[in-house]
Design an enzyme around this catalytic site. Structure first.
Site, PDB file in Angstrom:
ATOM      1  N   GLY A 124      -4.363  19.359  -1.214  1.00 65.51           N
ATOM      2  CA  GLY A 124      -3.251  18.416  -1.215  1.00 65.51           C
ATOM      3  C   GLY A 124      -2.255  18.678  -0.102  1.00 65.51           C
ATOM      4  O   GLY A 124      -1.128  18.198  -0.154  1.00 65.51           O
ATOM      5  N   LEU A 125      -2.663  19.438   0.927  1.00 67.24           N
ATOM      6  CA  LEU A 125      -1.773  19.801   2.031  1.00 67.24           C
ATOM      7  C   LEU A 125      -2.176  19.093   3.318  1.00 67.24           C
ATOM      8  O   LEU A 125      -1.715  19.452   4.394  1.00 67.24           O
ATOM      9  CB  LEU A 125      -1.768  21.321   2.233  1.00 67.24           C
ATOM     10  CG  LEU A 125      -1.395  22.126   0.982  1.00 67.24           C
ATOM     11  CD1 LEU A 125      -1.460  23.623   1.263  1.00 67.24           C
ATOM     12  CD2 LEU A 125      -0.010  21.744   0.469  1.00 67.24           C
ATOM     13  N   ASP A 172       0.646  11.043   6.022  1.00 71.54           N
ATOM     14  CA  ASP A 172       0.132  12.351   6.412  1.00 71.54           C
ATOM     15  C   ASP A 172       0.018  12.489   7.918  1.00 71.54           C
ATOM     16  O   ASP A 172       0.396  13.513   8.503  1.00 71.54           O
ATOM     17  CB  ASP A 172      -1.225  12.592   5.763  1.00 71.54           C
ATOM     18  CG  ASP A 172      -1.146  12.709   4.252  1.00 71.54           C
ATOM     19  OD1 ASP A 172      -0.017  12.810   3.727  1.00 71.54           O
ATOM     20  OD2 ASP A 172      -2.205  12.688   3.607  1.00 71.54           O
ATOM     21  N   TYR A 224      -8.749   7.514  -5.729  1.00 72.33           N
ATOM     22  CA  TYR A 224      -7.572   7.151  -4.929  1.00 72.33           C
ATOM     23  C   TYR A 224      -7.611   5.660  -4.595  1.00 72.33           C
ATOM     24  O   TYR A 224      -6.609   4.944  -4.719  1.00 72.33           O
ATOM     25  CB  TYR A 224      -7.561   8.006  -3.660  1.00 72.33           C
ATOM     26  CG  TYR A 224      -6.399   7.783  -2.729  1.00 72.33           C
ATOM     27  CD1 TYR A 224      -5.246   8.549  -2.832  1.00 72.33           C
ATOM     28  CD2 TYR A 224      -6.457   6.826  -1.715  1.00 72.33           C
ATOM     29  CE1 TYR A 224      -4.177   8.357  -1.956  1.00 72.33           C
ATOM     30  CE2 TYR A 224      -5.409   6.629  -0.844  1.00 72.33           C
ATOM     31  CZ  TYR A 224      -4.276   7.409  -0.965  1.00 72.33           C
ATOM     32  OH  TYR A 224      -3.231   7.214  -0.099  1.00 72.33           O
TER      33      TYR A 224
END
Length: 384
Positions: A124-125, A172, A224
């Site tokens: 999740g980074l 992101d 998602y």
């Protein structure tokens, strides 16, 4: 890891030194989840953990890709043959960037690239955006293309959407390309306007911890995309271009209008309240009141857990135990289904919180989490 290590490894793989080494960071999202593909507000910050792309240009139209983290050796492709669906696995991300540059009319030729990274994959980074943006910065400089960072972020997003097949928003890639050291990035994903808000918890006697649950997720598995489709269905039902256009004060009426579809109704409730949470955190940071953002973070986690249904047992445990051990607030960060949580805690309470979370994971039979402090870092740049 470092640019020098990436350069050394490039030499070992390809037999010559690279022309340069470029790096892009991972990110944590302080607040603003599942809002970026709804034209909403987000607030990421860049991590000190980075992905390095050591690279040299080629004149024969070949793209050769190698990763220290992937088995199988060098992946060799022809830039003229790049097309969505033609490349699979990790190599699809840098190959997609080369494709997106060419599709946009930029004369991006071939290259040799070697990738190194200390951004954990699936945590999740945003390891994928770091890989894409590092590649974009490398290819544009290698081929003398003068494109601003925000434009490269859009091309990287297009690569992930159209080439890799993940329908992510712009957050992101923009974080990886445009963040500033010591600041959180307040990004309006509708007009892409940006504000850098001071975020230096260390100066306030605070720490921001990342708790990597080590539960790996895959945003390409369809879950998602289903959430995104549900949000788009809600916007159509409400007659608005995007859920960004539903004001917080209009939420009750919007929910009444969606009473027949509980799944879409919950997604709409999350997006509208999450945009409000981003606005509240922005106001608190502008006022220098970092401690007050803690409860807003925790409220954001509850919304992701209950309305978007993208949390998991490990994330819920990390958030609950951290808050119970004295943290000011905590939430999952990223797309969910595993990954990481962020925890805001007083400096004096870091060890207490970390030990409580680690102990709770052991008692529950989970893998030990990785817990580390983060400070807002700079976006992508050439490092060697």
């Amino acid at each position: 890891m470092s640019a020098e290590r990436a350069a050394t490894a490039f030499h070992e793989v390809y037999g010559t030194p690279p022309a340069g080494v470029w790096a892009a960071p991972g990110r944590v999202n302080l607040i603003g989840e599942y809002t970026d593909f709804n034209d909403g507000l987000v607030m990421p910050l860049a991590l000190p953990r980075r992905t390095w792309a050591a690279a040299s240009p080629r004149t024969d139209g070949r793209l050769r890709l190698h990763s220290a983290a992937a088995p199988g050796g060098v992946v060799e492709l022809r830039t003229a043959d790049l097309a969505p669906g033609a490349v699979h696995g990790w190599a699809a991300y840098p190959a997609g960037v080369a494709w997106a540059l060419r599709e946009a009319g930029h004369a991006a030729g071939g290259a040799d690239l070697h990738m190194e990274s200390d951004v954990p994959v699936g945590s999740g980074l945003s390891s994928s955006a770091a890989l894409e943006v590092a590649t974009a910065f490398a290819l544009t400089e290698l081929h003398n293309l003068e494109l601003p960072p925000d434009h490269l972020a859009r091309l990287a997003q297009h690569a992930e959407n159209a080439f890799v097949g993940v329908p992510c928003g712009i957050m992101d890639q923009t974080a990886a390309a445009c963040c500033a050291e010591g600041h959180a990035l307040h990004l309006d994903t509708r007009d892409l306007s940006r504000r850098h808000l001071p975020f230096a918890p260390d100066l306030e006697g605070l720490r921001l911890l990342v708790v990597d649950t080590r539960v790996r997720h895959d945003l390409g598995d369809g879950a998602y995309a289903r959430r995104r489709a549900g949000c788009e269905e809600g916007a159509r039902a409400l007659g608005v271009p995007a859920l960004r256009d539903v004001a917080y004060g209009q939420l009750a009426d919007a929910l009444d209008a969606l009473a027949g579809d509980p799944v879409v109704r919950a997604l709409v409730r999350h997006v509208v309240t999450e945009n409000d949470r981003v606005a509240r955190v922005a106001g608190l940071l502008a006022a220098g009141d970092l401690r007050a953002i803690g409860p807003v973070l925790t409220a954001g986690h509850a919304s992701l857990r209950d309305d978007v249904a993208v949390s998991c047992a490990e994330l819920d445990l990390a958030v609950a135990v951290a808050n119970g051990a004295g943290a000011l607030g905590a939430r999952m960060t990223g797309g969910g289904f595993g990954g990481s949580a962020v925890v805001l805690v007083e400096t004096a309470g870091v060890d207490t919180v970390a030990e409580a979370v680690t102990g709770a994971f052991a008692s529950a039979g989970h893998r030990p989490p990785r817990i580390f402090p983060v400070r807002p870092a700079a976006g992508a740049r050439r490092e060697l």
